[in-house]
Design a protein around this motif. Structure first.
Motif, PDB file in Angstrom:
ATOM      1  N   GLN A  46      26.827  13.458  29.305  1.00  0.00           N
ATOM      2  CA  GLN A  46      27.441  12.245  29.041  1.00  0.00           C
ATOM      3  C   GLN A  46      28.979  12.278  29.465  1.00  0.00           C
ATOM      4  N   VAL A  47      29.872  12.696  28.594  1.00  0.00           N
ATOM      5  CA  VAL A  47      31.189  12.785  28.758  1.00  0.00           C
ATOM      6  C   VAL A  47      31.972  13.792  28.184  1.00  0.00           C
ATOM      7  N   GLY A  48      32.852  14.211  28.775  1.00  0.00           N
ATOM      8  CA  GLY A  48      33.794  15.266  27.920  1.00  0.00           C
ATOM      9  C   GLY A  48      35.189  14.898  28.752  1.00  0.00           C
ATOM     10  N   MET A  49      36.340  15.504  28.024  1.00  0.00           N
ATOM     11  CA  MET A  49      37.798  15.345  28.645  1.00  0.00           C
ATOM     12  C   MET A  49      38.442  16.703  28.344  1.00  0.00           C
ATOM     13  N   PHE A  50      39.201  17.000  29.519  1.00  0.00           N
ATOM     14  CA  PHE A  50      39.966  18.161  29.496  1.00  0.00           C
ATOM     15  C   PHE A  50      41.528  17.987  29.570  1.00  0.00           C
ATOM     16  N   ASP A  51      42.230  18.839  29.087  1.00  0.00           N
ATOM     17  CA  ASP A  51      43.734  18.731  29.039  1.00  0.00           C
ATOM     18  C   ASP A  51      44.032  19.637  30.256  1.00  0.00           C
ATOM     19  N   VAL A  52      44.643  19.034  31.384  1.00  0.00           N
ATOM     20  CA  VAL A  52      44.949  19.633  32.540  1.00  0.00           C
ATOM     21  C   VAL A  52      46.501  19.466  32.884  1.00  0.00           C
ATOM     22  N   SER A  53      47.103  19.084  31.835  1.00  0.00           N
ATOM     23  CA  SER A  53      48.784  18.900  32.066  1.00  0.00           C
ATOM     24  C   SER A  53      49.510  20.139  32.440  1.00  0.00           C
ATOM     25  N   HIS A  54      48.800  21.316  32.297  1.00  0.00           N
ATOM     26  CA  HIS A  54      49.513  22.402  32.852  1.00  0.00           C
ATOM     27  C   HIS A  54      49.751  22.264  34.369  1.00  0.00           C
ATOM     28  N   MET A  55      48.894  21.490  35.087  1.00  0.00           N
ATOM     29  CA  MET A  55      49.139  21.433  36.566  1.00  0.00           C
ATOM     30  C   MET A  55      50.403  20.823  37.072  1.00  0.00           C
ATOM     31  N   GLY A  56      50.676  21.363  38.284  1.00  0.00           N
ATOM     32  CA  GLY A  56      52.158  20.861  38.772  1.00  0.00           C
ATOM     33  C   GLY A  56      51.750  19.322  39.378  1.00  0.00           C
ATOM     34  N   LYS A  57      52.788  18.685  39.040  1.00  0.00           N
ATOM     35  CA  LYS A  57      52.567  17.196  39.603  1.00  0.00           C
ATOM     36  C   LYS A  57      53.956  16.816  40.127  1.00  0.00           C
ATOM     37  N   PHE A  58      53.820  16.564  41.450  1.00  0.00           N
ATOM     38  CA  PHE A  58      55.048  16.319  42.328  1.00  0.00           C
ATOM     39  C   PHE A  58      54.882  14.849  42.954  1.00  0.00           C
ATOM     40  N   ALA A  59      55.856  14.166  43.012  1.00  0.00           N
ATOM     41  CA  ALA A  59      56.314  12.733  43.753  1.00  0.00           C
ATOM     42  C   ALA A  59      56.769  13.224  45.060  1.00  0.00           C
ATOM     43  N   ILE A  60      56.430  12.739  46.154  1.00  0.00           N
ATOM     44  CA  ILE A  60      57.073  12.997  47.578  1.00  0.00           C
ATOM     45  C   ILE A  60      57.285  11.652  48.017  1.00  0.00           C
ATOM     46  N   SER A  61      58.617  11.322  48.497  1.00  0.00           N
ATOM     47  CA  SER A  61      58.840  10.001  48.922  1.00  0.00           C
ATOM     48  C   SER A  61      60.057  10.052  50.080  1.00  0.00           C
ATOM     49  N   GLY A  62      60.020   9.343  50.821  1.00  0.00           N
ATOM     50  CA  GLY A  62      60.879   9.217  51.866  1.00  0.00           C
ATOM     51  C   GLY A  62      60.361   8.811  53.497  1.00  0.00           C
ATOM     52  N   GLU A  63      61.290   8.603  54.268  1.00  0.00           N
ATOM     53  CA  GLU A  63      60.756   8.268  55.618  1.00  0.00           C
ATOM     54  C   GLU A  63      60.424   9.485  56.457  1.00  0.00           C
ATOM     55  N   ALA A 156      31.488   8.658  31.936  1.00  0.00           N
ATOM     56  CA  ALA A 156      32.906   8.706  31.986  1.00  0.00           C
ATOM     57  C   ALA A 156      33.673   7.272  32.315  1.00  0.00           C
ATOM     58  N   ILE A 157      33.276   6.867  33.481  1.00  0.00           N
ATOM     59  CA  ILE A 157      33.819   5.437  33.811  1.00  0.00           C
ATOM     60  C   ILE A 157      33.514   4.419  32.938  1.00  0.00           C
ATOM     61  N   ALA A 158      32.079   4.312  32.447  1.00  0.00           N
ATOM     62  CA  ALA A 158      31.871   3.500  31.314  1.00  0.00           C
ATOM     63  C   ALA A 158      32.809   3.549  29.920  1.00  0.00           C
ATOM     64  N   THR A 159      32.947   4.868  29.695  1.00  0.00           N
ATOM     65  CA  THR A 159      34.028   5.166  28.620  1.00  0.00           C
ATOM     66  C   THR A 159      35.393   4.608  28.761  1.00  0.00           C
TER      67      THR A 159
END
Length: 362
Positions: A46-63, A156-159
């Protein structure tokens, strides 16, 4: 003095749900709630959810960002269109894997390219330092200001469609489609990616919206799932765990990741010479799958034996809830790394038969 473990913004939800908490990569994380097998089967059926907020999240921007990033990975990031993503690895000079990561490409602002990069929790600081050497202030660390929730499974998608107005079915699964859209009325990032072998999305948003989203998903009956079943799910699906199945002394070719190495499409990149040599002359070891008989589980670091000699080592292993058999990954000399090869795994003081198989057990 013991290190103080970090906690994600959703920590209080885990405590309230009676989760069993463990240390993982410097974080205090839920390993299970109701039970590993029940959570695993919830995702598979069916569907489950995970807290993966511990992972690193970077934004990269520029020419010129694409040109710089292409020097850090063996894959051709030029393949990636806006709204798509690519799984790849960061390499050191010896072509060892610094980390496995996902790059997401967004709409540019004029000449400024925009990317999101998600990295492993245990390597976030290492990755950040390495990337800043090459990108400078074009890298922004959003790890502490954003939650990341993975919603995975057959439904998951339907939920999620009950919560998100944008048509999620239009996000291409095979190309890791993603979009910036509103979640609970707040601009957020939604990607059709995951680490379970099932369909689903990963949602990155601000902390307060993340908390509201977790509660909304609980209200919709989505099962919270811990790291325990995340590990069994990814193992069944043939997915690597950084620090166990690969590290900075192992190359992508040894780790059975030849498909992410695009030598013919690229110019120079860090580690290229080593990979060219391995492509030409072969590797001496390779990551393989193993199946064991009975209830004998091959764990991390257990010896793999052949004709009385230790020839390799188990990197990951579990009892597969879906298949009802013990499965594992391990490194073997190339001449033994062929499907159907029979070996033994040493579990405590005894040896048990194991058969080499493809790594995607599903």
């Amino acid at each position: 003095m013991a290190n103080i473990l970090k906690r994600t913004p959703l920590y209080d939800f885990h405590v309230a749900a009676g989760a069993r908490l463990v240390e993982f990569g410097g974080w205090e994380m839920p390993v299970q709630y109701k039970g590993l097998v029940a959570e695993h089967l919830a995702v598979r059926s069916q569907v489950g959810m995970f807290d993966v907020s511990h992972m690193g999240k970077f934004a990269i921007s520029g020419e010129g960002v694409l040109e710089i990033l292409n020097k850090l990975v063996p894959s051709n990031l030029g393949r990636v269109k806006v709204g798509q993503a690519l799984y790849t690895v960061l390499l050191n000079e010896q072509a060892g894997i610094i980390d496995d990561v996902i790059f997401y490409r967004h709409e540019p602002d004029g000449d400024r390219e925009n990317w999101t990069l998600i990295v492993n929790a245990s390597t976030t600081d290492k990755d950040k330092a390495w990337l800043q050497q090459h990108l400078g202030d074009r890298l922004i660390d959003n790890s502490a200001s954003q939650t990341l929730i993975a919603v995975q499974g057959k439904t998951a998608i339907a939920t999620l469609q009950n919560i998100i107005t944008e048509d999620l079915s239009k996000l291409p699964r095979l190309r890791f489609g993603h979009t910036r859209t509103e979640v609970l009325g707040v601009p957020s990032f939604v990607a059709r990616t995951g680490y379970t072998g099932e369909d689903g999305c990963e949602i990155m948003t601000d902390i307060e919206t993340g908390k509201a989203l977790w509660q909304k998903l609980l209200d919709l009956g989505v099962a919270p799932c811990g790291l325990g079943c995340r590990d069994t799910l990814r193992l069944e699906a043939g997915m690597h765990l950084y620090g166990q199945d690969m590290n900075d002394t192992i190359t992508p070719l040894e780790a059975d990741l030849m498909w992410i190495v695009h030598l013919k499409e690229k110019g120079d990149f860090i580690g290229r010479a080593v990979l060219e040599d391995q492509k030409l002359n072969g590797v001496s070891r390779k990551l393989i799958g193993l199946e064991l008989e009975g209830r004998n589980i091959a764990r991390h670091d257990y010896p793999i034996r052949f004709e009385g000699e230790t020839v390799g080592i188990v990197t990951s292993g579990t009892m597969s809830p879906t298949l009802g058999k013990a499965i594992a990954f391990g490194y073997l000399p190339t001449h033994l790394a062929k499907n159907g090869q029979i070996l033994q795994v040493q579990i405590r003081d005894k040896e048990f038969p194991a058969k080499v198989t493809k790594r995607n057990f599903l």
